[in-house]
Design a protein around this motif. Sequence first.
Motif, PDB file in Angstrom:
ATOM      1  N   GLU A 243     -37.121  32.769  55.798  1.00 51.15           N
ATOM      2  CA  GLU A 243     -35.922  33.335  55.170  1.00 51.15           C
ATOM      3  C   GLU A 243     -35.944  33.162  53.652  1.00 51.15           C
ATOM      4  O   GLU A 243     -35.423  34.012  52.905  1.00 51.15           O
ATOM      5  CB  GLU A 243     -34.654  32.710  55.761  1.00 51.15           C
ATOM      6  N   GLU A 244     -36.578  32.102  53.162  1.00 49.04           N
ATOM      7  CA  GLU A 244     -36.694  31.929  51.712  1.00 49.04           C
ATOM      8  C   GLU A 244     -37.723  32.889  51.131  1.00 49.04           C
ATOM      9  O   GLU A 244     -37.552  33.403  50.019  1.00 49.04           O
ATOM     10  CB  GLU A 244     -37.054  30.480  51.378  1.00 49.04           C
ATOM     11  N   ILE A 245     -38.798  33.126  51.879  1.00 50.73           N
ATOM     12  CA  ILE A 245     -39.786  34.123  51.456  1.00 50.73           C
ATOM     13  C   ILE A 245     -39.121  35.487  51.350  1.00 50.73           C
ATOM     14  O   ILE A 245     -39.293  36.220  50.369  1.00 50.73           O
ATOM     15  CB  ILE A 245     -40.968  34.167  52.448  1.00 50.73           C
TER      16      ILE A 245
ATOM     17  N   VAL B 125     -38.687  38.051  48.001  1.00 52.04           N
ATOM     18  CA  VAL B 125     -39.100  39.459  47.997  1.00 52.04           C
ATOM     19  C   VAL B 125     -37.914  40.358  47.656  1.00 52.04           C
ATOM     20  O   VAL B 125     -38.027  41.290  46.847  1.00 52.04           O
ATOM     21  CB  VAL B 125     -39.712  39.845  49.350  1.00 52.04           C
ATOM     22  N   GLU B 126     -36.782  40.094  48.268  1.00 59.34           N
ATOM     23  CA  GLU B 126     -35.608  40.932  48.023  1.00 59.34           C
ATOM     24  C   GLU B 126     -35.087  40.779  46.599  1.00 59.34           C
ATOM     25  O   GLU B 126     -34.596  41.746  46.003  1.00 59.34           O
ATOM     26  CB  GLU B 126     -34.527  40.575  49.043  1.00 59.34           C
ATOM     27  N   ARG B 127     -35.208  39.585  46.046  1.00 59.27           N
ATOM     28  CA  ARG B 127     -34.731  39.338  44.689  1.00 59.27           C
ATOM     29  C   ARG B 127     -35.634  39.990  43.648  1.00 59.27           C
ATOM     30  O   ARG B 127     -35.159  40.581  42.684  1.00 59.27           O
ATOM     31  CB  ARG B 127     -34.639  37.833  44.443  1.00 59.27           C
ATOM     32  N   ARG B 128     -36.941  39.917  43.856  1.00 56.28           N
ATOM     33  CA  ARG B 128     -37.879  40.390  42.846  1.00 56.28           C
ATOM     34  C   ARG B 128     -38.382  41.800  43.125  1.00 56.28           C
ATOM     35  O   ARG B 128     -38.831  42.493  42.210  1.00 56.28           O
ATOM     36  CB  ARG B 128     -39.085  39.433  42.742  1.00 56.28           C
TER      37      ARG B 128
ATOM     38  N   ALA C  81     -45.045  40.491  50.317  1.00 55.76           N
ATOM     39  CA  ALA C  81     -44.600  41.664  51.073  1.00 55.76           C
ATOM     40  C   ALA C  81     -45.377  41.834  52.373  1.00 55.76           C
ATOM     41  O   ALA C  81     -44.905  42.487  53.302  1.00 55.76           O
ATOM     42  CB  ALA C  81     -44.745  42.919  50.214  1.00 55.76           C
ATOM     43  N   MET C  82     -46.556  41.219  52.452  1.00 56.13           N
ATOM     44  CA  MET C  82     -47.365  41.321  53.672  1.00 56.13           C
ATOM     45  C   MET C  82     -46.862  40.397  54.788  1.00 56.13           C
ATOM     46  O   MET C  82     -47.272  40.554  55.943  1.00 56.13           O
ATOM     47  CB  MET C  82     -48.831  41.008  53.354  1.00 56.13           C
ATOM     48  N   VAL C  83     -46.001  39.430  54.441  1.00 58.96           N
ATOM     49  CA  VAL C  83     -45.438  38.543  55.465  1.00 58.96           C
ATOM     50  C   VAL C  83     -43.919  38.689  55.571  1.00 58.96           C
ATOM     51  O   VAL C  83     -43.288  38.005  56.369  1.00 58.96           O
ATOM     52  CB  VAL C  83     -45.795  37.061  55.191  1.00 58.96           C
ATOM     53  N   TYR C  84     -43.350  39.587  54.795  1.00 51.00           N
ATOM     54  CA  TYR C  84     -41.903  39.767  54.752  1.00 51.00           C
ATOM     55  C   TYR C  84     -41.350  40.149  56.127  1.00 51.00           C
ATOM     56  O   TYR C  84     -41.740  41.152  56.713  1.00 51.00           O
ATOM     57  CB  TYR C  84     -41.577  40.849  53.728  1.00 51.00           C
TER      58      TYR C  84
ATOM     59  N   PRO D 204     -40.583  46.701  56.781  1.00 52.14           N
ATOM     60  CA  PRO D 204     -39.352  46.476  56.005  1.00 52.14           C
ATOM     61  C   PRO D 204     -39.597  46.274  54.508  1.00 52.14           C
ATOM     62  O   PRO D 204     -38.688  46.472  53.698  1.00 52.14           O
ATOM     63  CB  PRO D 204     -38.777  45.194  56.624  1.00 52.14           C
ATOM     64  N   ALA D 205     -40.821  45.882  54.146  1.00 54.88           N
ATOM     65  CA  ALA D 205     -41.102  45.624  52.729  1.00 54.88           C
ATOM     66  C   ALA D 205     -41.420  46.894  51.953  1.00 54.88           C
ATOM     67  O   ALA D 205     -41.233  46.941  50.735  1.00 54.88           O
ATOM     68  CB  ALA D 205     -42.267  44.643  52.601  1.00 54.88           C
TER      69      ALA D 205
END
Length: 290
Positions: A145-147, A151-154, A123-126, A170-171
């Motif tokens: 984009e995979e990171i 984050v969005e999935r979990r 979440a710190m690099v989202y 945004p996180a």
Amino acid sequence: MRILDEPEWRARAESHQRRVDAWIGPHLERRQAGTPHPVEDFLFDYYGYRPGRLRRWHPGAGVVLAGANGYGVDYVDTAEGATLDVERLLAKRGAMVEWTATLLSATASRQGHFGCFGMHEWAMVYKLPADEVRHAAQPLRMPPEEIAAVVERRGARCSHFDAFRFFTEPARPLNTLHPTRERQAELEQPGCLHANMDLYKWAYKLSPLVPSELVADCFELARDIRTLDMRASPYDLGALGYEPVPIETPEGRVTYAAAQRGFAERAAPLRRTLLELCERLLDGLRVPAG
């Protein structure tokens, strides 16, 4: 008052210094060379407790160092030797000791939660620009984009304010809680890596009222926790010798949760000891004068 014979306290002081020199020496060498390490230097950089202060040995409150004279600014000399001026220290730090005791007690009273899987580092690099990433000198294990998709999935389940405050804007809405400094004692729980890492902070803030061996024990735990923290992060630290714990996979999450439980077990007696020392100091404050 407990009196330590001079050979005993000198041996303890030397043993403590040898122990922490193994951490301090490489850190100072890297600092001089200008080559920071995202794992090994974190405790010095983030917590800000100077290496020289970590190296200085103190016996804690209620101990007389036989044969010592002029041991330090926080000490007074007696006929038997030097001892901490506990009354003066508590006059300045009593409120801090009480706040720390409240936090430690509240944290210890709760069940540990082991389902966050280290998503705070993600979440710190989202959705953060590459030039703003905290450890930009280290490559990421996957494209941004995979990171973001992980984050969005979990989502995130962070209960620790000093981790949550580094989330990207945004996180933050993706976290199940909204930790604040004011809610710290309400939300912290003993499964949290950062709550257990912070035992080092509470120990050194209580120094010199607590034994330096306890501060070093908390440092060692925090150092080991930081290793897991970064192995489970989206950074690729393979060049530094760290194998990733891929929490984006079921196997990685099992590994992470098991390590997290192990750290909680190691932290429990340290938290209990710190709390007992705080309560003992506070009992001294509550004793009526005369």
